[in-house]
Enzyme design. Structure first.
Site, PDB file in Angstrom:
ATOM      1  N   ALA A 288       1.176  -1.352  -0.109  1.00  0.00           N
ATOM      2  CA  ALA A 288      -0.019  -0.038   0.102  1.00  0.00           C
ATOM      3  C   ALA A 288       0.727   1.204   0.105  1.00  0.00           C
ATOM      4  O   ALA A 288       1.039   2.397  -0.010  1.00  0.00           O
ATOM      5  CB  ALA A 288      -1.152  -0.109   1.255  1.00  0.00           C
ATOM      6  N   ASP A 289       1.957   0.755   0.187  1.00  0.00           N
ATOM      7  CA  ASP A 289       2.931   1.933   0.341  1.00  0.00           C
ATOM      8  C   ASP A 289       2.982   3.011  -0.727  1.00  0.00           C
ATOM      9  O   ASP A 289       3.481   2.411  -2.321  1.00  0.00           O
ATOM     10  CB  ASP A 289       4.411   1.956   0.487  1.00  0.00           C
ATOM     11  N   ILE A 290       2.998   4.424  -1.165  1.00  0.00           N
ATOM     12  CA  ILE A 290       2.394   5.046  -1.608  1.00  0.00           C
ATOM     13  C   ILE A 290       4.289   5.582  -2.911  1.00  0.00           C
ATOM     14  O   ILE A 290       3.947   5.432  -4.137  1.00  0.00           O
ATOM     15  CB  ILE A 290       2.097   6.162  -1.774  1.00  0.00           C
TER      16      ILE A 290
END
Length: 305
Positions: free
Chosen positions: A255-257
């Site tokens: 989920a890390d942008i």
């Protein structure tokens, strides 16, 4: 070598420049580490055996890798503690060449990135209390404000030492933070909930209800099961602890942008991939068991774009 202690040997490849080009700093006025590339040297205050210790390491090139020397003699007990800390910090259980070989066999795109930063070792912070509190501070705030909050906590409850032209910090111990009241952190601009999360966590660690040292011997899932019930600690916090503290090589923060943006550019995508698309890509290209290392390298790649 009579005034030095040989602490650690690491099998090559190893690039001092690539390893230390992006090191942790709290703010422009307070650092966790001083880097002297012209001397292949780094300096950092750490908590060792319950006491502050000035880590002052020179990296020496050897035939098949590098060795690291503490620039002062230390007694045998401290030497053992220091070796354990450094092994955890540099992840000596994991061979960089094995990572590169795995990537060459499975992902042409990621191989392009590993070529760019060849010899970059992943550096983590084995002080699991600091890493966890740091992550809690960073929940739902931007990086700049998180750094400001961390500096305020350090200056209020920790210690700052001058090293030549830089201010280096010693992070406050669990015992010290456990003695704080919620309002004291709120007065430093921490939210009420974040103040409670940090101090309550410190009290659990200080009392022995949570044994952070035991986490080194647990599986990823056991760590998740152990920490997730705690108030203020969710999956993102646990993933950050495994990535930045426990040096687990097989954590995928899908989920890390930053990871999603790096994949977007590297794979020439028109739009940023979603979390499940990252997981699917990792499965298709067989990123396991090196998801963490791939993530670190892609974060570094993103800084060049």
């Amino acid at each position: 070598m009579e005034n030095k202690t040989n602490i650690l040997a690491i099998e090559g490849p190893f690039s001092f420049e690539n390893t230390f080009q992006k090191h942790h700093r709290t703010t422009d006025t307070l650092k966790s580490m001083v880097i002297k590339p012209e001397e292949s040297r780094f300096i950092k205050w750490i908590n060792l055996a319950g006491k502050p210790f000035l880590l002052d390491i020179t990296v020496v090139n050897e035939e098949n890798g590098i060795s690291m020397h503490q620039n002062q003699r230390v007694d045998k007990d401290i030497e053992r503690e220091l070796q354990t800390f450094m092994k955890r910090m540099f992840g000596t259980d994991y061979r960089l060449e094995s990572f590169y070989e795995h990537i060459r066999e499975n992902s042409h795109r990621v191989t392009q990135v590993t070529h760019l930063f060849h010899g970059m070792r992943v550096i983590t912070n084995p002080d699991l209390f600091e890493t966890t509190v740091d992550t809690i501070i960073g929940q739902q705030v931007n990086l700049k404000f998180a750094a400001t909050l961390k500096e305020r906590l350090i200056r209020y409850a920790g210690t700052v030492h001058r090293f030549e032209e830089d201010n280096l910090y010693i992070f406050p111990s669990p015992d010290r933070v456990a003695k704080l009241e919620y309002q004291e952190l709120q007065d430093l601009s921490f939210s009420q909930r974040k103040s409670e999360y940090i101090i309550d966590f410190a009290r659990l660690v200080s009392s022995g209800a949570i044994d952070l040292n035991a986490l080194w011997n647990l599986s990823n899932q056991e760590i998740i099961d152990h920490l997730m019930p705690l108030r203020g600690i969710g999956m993102w916090t646990v993933e950050c602890l495994m990535l930045f503290g426990l040096h687990r090589p097989n954590v995928l923060p899908a989920a890390d942008i930053g990871l999603r943006n790096a994949v977007k550019f590297l794979y020439d995508s028109e739009k940023q991939p979603q979390t499940e698309e990252i997981r699917k890509l990792a499965e298709e290209e067989n990123w396991y068991p090196w998801e963490s290392y791939i993530t670190y390298y892609l974060w570094q790649y993103l800084n060049t774009i």
